[in-house]
Motif scaffolding. Structure first.
Motif, PDB file in Angstrom:
ATOM      1  N   TRP A  20       1.831   7.111  10.962  1.00 20.54           N
ATOM      2  CA  TRP A  20       1.005   8.192  10.402  1.00 20.54           C
ATOM      3  C   TRP A  20       0.713   7.897   8.933  1.00 20.54           C
ATOM      4  CZ3 TRP A  20      -0.241  12.530  13.461  1.00 20.54           C
ATOM      5  CH2 TRP A  20       0.442  12.638  14.668  1.00 20.54           C
ATOM      6  N   MET A  21      -0.458   8.320   8.494  1.00 14.49           N
ATOM      7  CA  MET A  21      -0.778   8.194   7.071  1.00 14.49           C
ATOM      8  C   MET A  21      -1.715   9.342   6.684  1.00 14.49           C
ATOM      9  SD  MET A  21      -3.518   5.060   6.700  1.00 14.49           S
ATOM     10  CE  MET A  21      -2.351   3.815   7.191  1.00 14.49           C
ATOM     11  N   PRO A  22      -1.754   9.703   5.388  1.00 18.66           N
ATOM     12  CA  PRO A  22      -2.687  10.751   4.966  1.00 18.66           C
ATOM     13  C   PRO A  22      -4.116  10.392   5.365  1.00 18.66           C
ATOM     14  CG  PRO A  22      -1.143  10.250   3.216  1.00 18.66           C
ATOM     15  CD  PRO A  22      -0.915   9.233   4.284  1.00 18.66           C
ATOM     16  N   LEU A  70       0.838  -1.215   0.000  1.00 15.08           N
ATOM     17  CA  LEU A  70       0.000   0.000   0.000  1.00 15.08           C
ATOM     18  C   LEU A  70       0.865   1.254   0.000  1.00 15.08           C
ATOM     19  CD1 LEU A  70      -2.746  -1.084   2.565  1.00 15.08           C
ATOM     20  CD2 LEU A  70      -3.026  -0.769   0.102  1.00 15.08           C
ATOM     21  N   GLY A  71       1.976   1.209   0.749  1.00 15.74           N
ATOM     22  CA  GLY A  71       2.963   2.307   0.698  1.00 15.74           C
ATOM     23  C   GLY A  71       2.459   3.647   1.183  1.00 15.74           C
ATOM     24  N   VAL A  72       1.642   3.662   2.258  1.00 13.85           N
ATOM     25  CA  VAL A  72       1.140   4.945   2.765  1.00 13.85           C
ATOM     26  C   VAL A  72       1.493   5.190   4.222  1.00 13.85           C
ATOM     27  CG1 VAL A  72      -0.769   5.126   1.140  1.00 13.85           C
ATOM     28  CG2 VAL A  72      -1.111   3.934   3.315  1.00 13.85           C
ATOM     29  N   LEU A  73       1.913   4.156   4.935  1.00 16.77           N
ATOM     30  CA  LEU A  73       2.107   4.277   6.386  1.00 16.77           C
ATOM     31  C   LEU A  73       3.541   4.709   6.714  1.00 16.77           C
ATOM     32  CD1 LEU A  73       0.942   3.884   9.228  1.00 16.77           C
ATOM     33  CD2 LEU A  73       1.796   1.525   9.154  1.00 16.77           C
ATOM     34  N   HIS A  74       3.646   5.843   7.418  1.00 14.70           N
ATOM     35  CA  HIS A  74       4.946   6.309   7.935  1.00 14.70           C
ATOM     36  C   HIS A  74       5.116   5.647   9.303  1.00 14.70           C
ATOM     37  CE1 HIS A  74       8.140   9.337   8.791  1.00 14.70           C
ATOM     38  NE2 HIS A  74       7.721   9.150  10.040  1.00 14.70           N
ATOM     39  N   LEU A  75       6.062   4.733   9.425  1.00 13.26           N
ATOM     40  CA  LEU A  75       6.211   3.947  10.654  1.00 13.26           C
ATOM     41  C   LEU A  75       6.806   4.773  11.780  1.00 13.26           C
ATOM     42  CD1 LEU A  75       7.669   0.648   9.145  1.00 13.26           C
ATOM     43  CD2 LEU A  75       5.316   1.048   9.882  1.00 13.26           C
TER      44      LEU A  75
END
Length: 668
Positions: free
Chosen positions: A297-299, A23-28
């Motif tokens: 965090w994610m948009p 998915l490539g959206v989650l900032h760990l």
């Protein structure tokens, strides 16, 4: 941005991790660095020995795969992203043993060829050092008739020391008792070559003599050092000719392998990098009992989609919840940029500084407006703009041909494209086409260089004409020249005013009263200056009113800035006037570019007619190329400086945390 927490059964951990990476959206977030009751019961996840071993094996496979890939040139045909994706997916589900076997097979097919290629390249490089020596000495060596009992030494001596050869020859005859011969000749304008042939039993004495006299001998490869000089040179020459065809054949064989394997190797490179990154991320996560916990965090607009995908794929055994961040957590929220396509190229500025802090206004739109405006004002020339457009399209074509995905070059070419358009528009206003070339070609200049054609639209209060071309008329009309300077300063007012407005809004949004008052003070001071100078140069009938009103606004502005920002704030407000005047450099740089362009044309014209025309064109073209290079460099630096120094310093807050989503290396 939304702060999220993902909880699921440990047995599903790696599948969830793979899904999140796709998915490539989650900032760990690193859960081990979190404090507070929410994280008190969580135990950091650890790499057990089996996972450590898997990571080591993956790193080894990646190193071997990348080593092979670095030796292969990309196939000539275009490789699509879809082909790499398809091959990437074929690796999912394969065991490490399968992948290891594949890398073994790649190495088996390429190792021997790559090693042979390296051997040939090393030997060719080594022999190439002897090429100039061969060219100088070989014609002389071919005259030497070697026998079994005789050996030879070659010397290269500078032309100015050639007399030393006579001395060497006499000493050689003395040492060998006349059992020697010296062949010498001038091989180029600076060098004399000599070959000394003598009986082998005097070899030690001859070499000692040459060493004692500091005479430099020509050294040959160690494996040929014992052979007569003529034979050694012949051998070097033969090998030097044999290697290139062999090297070409090896490269041809590697090219065939590349056509067959290249996509697989690239996909495998990405797959292995993603697996390693997944394993490296494990210590950032937490666990409690039978569940794992991932935070990040994610948009905000991707939260529901991610939640739905996790619920559907894992049948409710993985839960994503949106958390309410604390004030401290908000300070660490990452910033993701999201701008319209026309503004996005100007995100290049964040390659120099960090993006704005989360929750503050993104000023990229301000850069997108003023960067090309300032650039075009300084380099307003239709001819130069067309050259820049040609360069942009050439660069885009080359990047496309090479399949480059460099973000830097994508942004750079798009910014240059927009600036070229701005340069053309200003060039039209100034009527500049490679300086005054169009005037010369159309015969609109007299012999004294005075412009004969102008479009007069009216007259100023002093009776001077104004019209088009602006810059040309300004040369004869001081009022218009002053007007252009006022326009430049007004651009500065708008630029700095926009920045201060952003700072004021940010201060109000974040309930930072002093910050807001400081920016309001700057803005009021700036507007006060506009009112004062508006009365002096603009609405003169209202001068008596505007000047005191402007002065009051400026004084109140300094007072507010001092209240909000202390002594430094008040001082900075007063210095804003100096910042404003620095925009006058736009006119000076633009004028310098015009003058250099006209000098180029003037010099080219000085060569006269006939065949000299071509020489004049070449000289003028070279000077124009230099002017374009300077014209691109200087306006770019000045535009950048005015944005970063005069504008951003008024309001900008950099983030400490840049949004870096956990994603596949090939995914965008």
């Amino acid at each position: 941005m939304s702060k999220v927490e993902i909880v699921g059964l440990k047995t599903l951990f790696f599948q969830v991790l793979e899904t999140l990476q796709d998915l490539g959206v989650l900032h760990l977030e690193d859960i081990t660095k979190k404090k507070g009751p929410r994280y008190a019961d969580l135990i950091p996840m650890e790499m057990d020995p089996a996972l450590e071993e898997e990571r080591n094996l993956l790193q080894n496979l990646a190193m071997r795969n990348n080593a092979i890939l670095s030796e292969l040139a990309p196939p000539e045909r275009k490789i699509t992203r879809a082909e790499i994706e398809e091959k990437y997916r074929s690796f999912q589900g394969k065991t490490l043993a399968d992948i290891s076997g594949m890398v073994d097979e790649e190495e088996k097919a390429t190792r021997e060829l790559i090693n042979y290629k390296h051997e040939l390249e090393v030997e060719l490089s080594r022999l190439s050092k002897y090429e100039p020596i061969i060219k100088k000495v070989y014609p002389l060596a071919s005259k030497v008739t070697a026998t079994e009992n005789y050996t030879s030494v070659a010397l290269l001596i500078e032309e100015r020391y050639k007399q030393v050869l006579d001395y060497i020859e006499k000493e050689l005859e003395r040492i060998t008792g006349g059992q020697c011969e010296v062949f010498s000749a001038r091989v180029d304008e600076n060098t004399h070559a000599a070959i000394l042939v003598f009986h082998r039993r005097f070899s030690e004495q001859v070499h000692n003599f040459l060493a004692s006299e500091n005479v430099n001998q020509v050294r040959l490869p160690s494996e040929l050092a014992d052979r007569p000089y003529d034979e050694a040179l012949k051998e070097i020459e033969t090998r030097y000719k044999e290697i290139p065809p062999k090297l070409a054949k090896v490269k041809e064989d590697l090219e065939k392998i590349s056509n067959e394997w290249y996509i697989t190797l690239v996909a495998l490179k990405e797959y292995l990098a993603d697996r390693i990154e997944s394993l490296n991320a494990i210590p950032k996560f937490g666990q409690s009992g039978h569940v794992f916990v991932i935070t990040g965090w994610m948009p905000s607009d991707r939260v529901e989609e991610t939640r739905r995908i996790l619920e559907e794929k894992f049948e409710g055994k993985v839960e994503l919840t949106e958390e309410v961040p604390t004030h401290e957590e908000m300070e660490e929220a990452p910033t993701a940029m999201r701008n319209p396509s026309a503004v996005r190229p100007f995100e290049f500025i964040y390659m120099l500084i960090n993006p704005p802090k989360y929750g503050y206004i993104d000023p990229t739109f301000l850069v997108a407006i003023f960067f090309p405006l300032l650039f075009g004002f300084m380099l307003g020339d239709m001819g130069y703009a067309l050259v820049l457009l040609g360069v942009v399209f050439l660069m885009k074509r080359l990047l496309k041909k090479k399949g480059s995905r460099s973000l830097f070059f994508q942004l750079f070419t798009n910014v240059l494209l927009i600036c070229s358009i701005s340069s053309f528009v200003f060039g039209l206003l100034y009527f500049e086409f490679f300086g005054d070339l169009l005037f010369r070609l159309l015969g609109w200049k007299d012999a004294a260089g005075h412009l004969q054609v102008q479009w007069i639209w009216g007259y100023t209060s002093s009776g001077k004409p104004w019209g088009w071309p602006l810059e040309r008329i300004a040369q004869a009309n001081p009022d218009l020249f002053k007007l252009l300077l006022i326009i430049v300063v007004l651009i500065g007012v708008l630029h700095m005013g926009g920045a201060l407005l952003i700072g004021l809004i940010d201060g109000i949004r974040h309930h930072d009263r002093k910050h807001a008052l400081e920016k309001l003070g700057y803005l009021l001071f700036l507007l006060g200056l506009v009112v004062i100078f508006g009365g002096v140069w603009g609405i003169k009938s209202a001068k008596s009113v505007m000047m005191p009103v402007g002065a009051v606004m400026a004084v109140v502005g300094i007072g507010l800035a001092g209240y909000g920002g202390g002594f430094g704030g008040g001082l900075e407000a007063a210095l804003t006037f100096g910042n404003l005047l620095s925009y006058a450099r736009l006119y000076g740089i633009g004028l310098a570019s015009v003058i250099l362009a006209e000098v180029s044309n003037e010099l080219g014209a000085e060569f006269g007619g006939g065949a000299m025309v071509f020489l004049g064109v070449i000289v003028a073209a070279l000077l124009h190329v230099l002017n374009i290079a300077l014209g691109v460099l200087s306006p770019s630096i000045q535009s950048l400086r005015l944005n970063l120094v005069e504008s951003f310093t008024k309001f900008y807050h950099e983030t400490d945390v840049v949004y870096k989503p956990f994603k596949r290396s090939g995914g965008e």
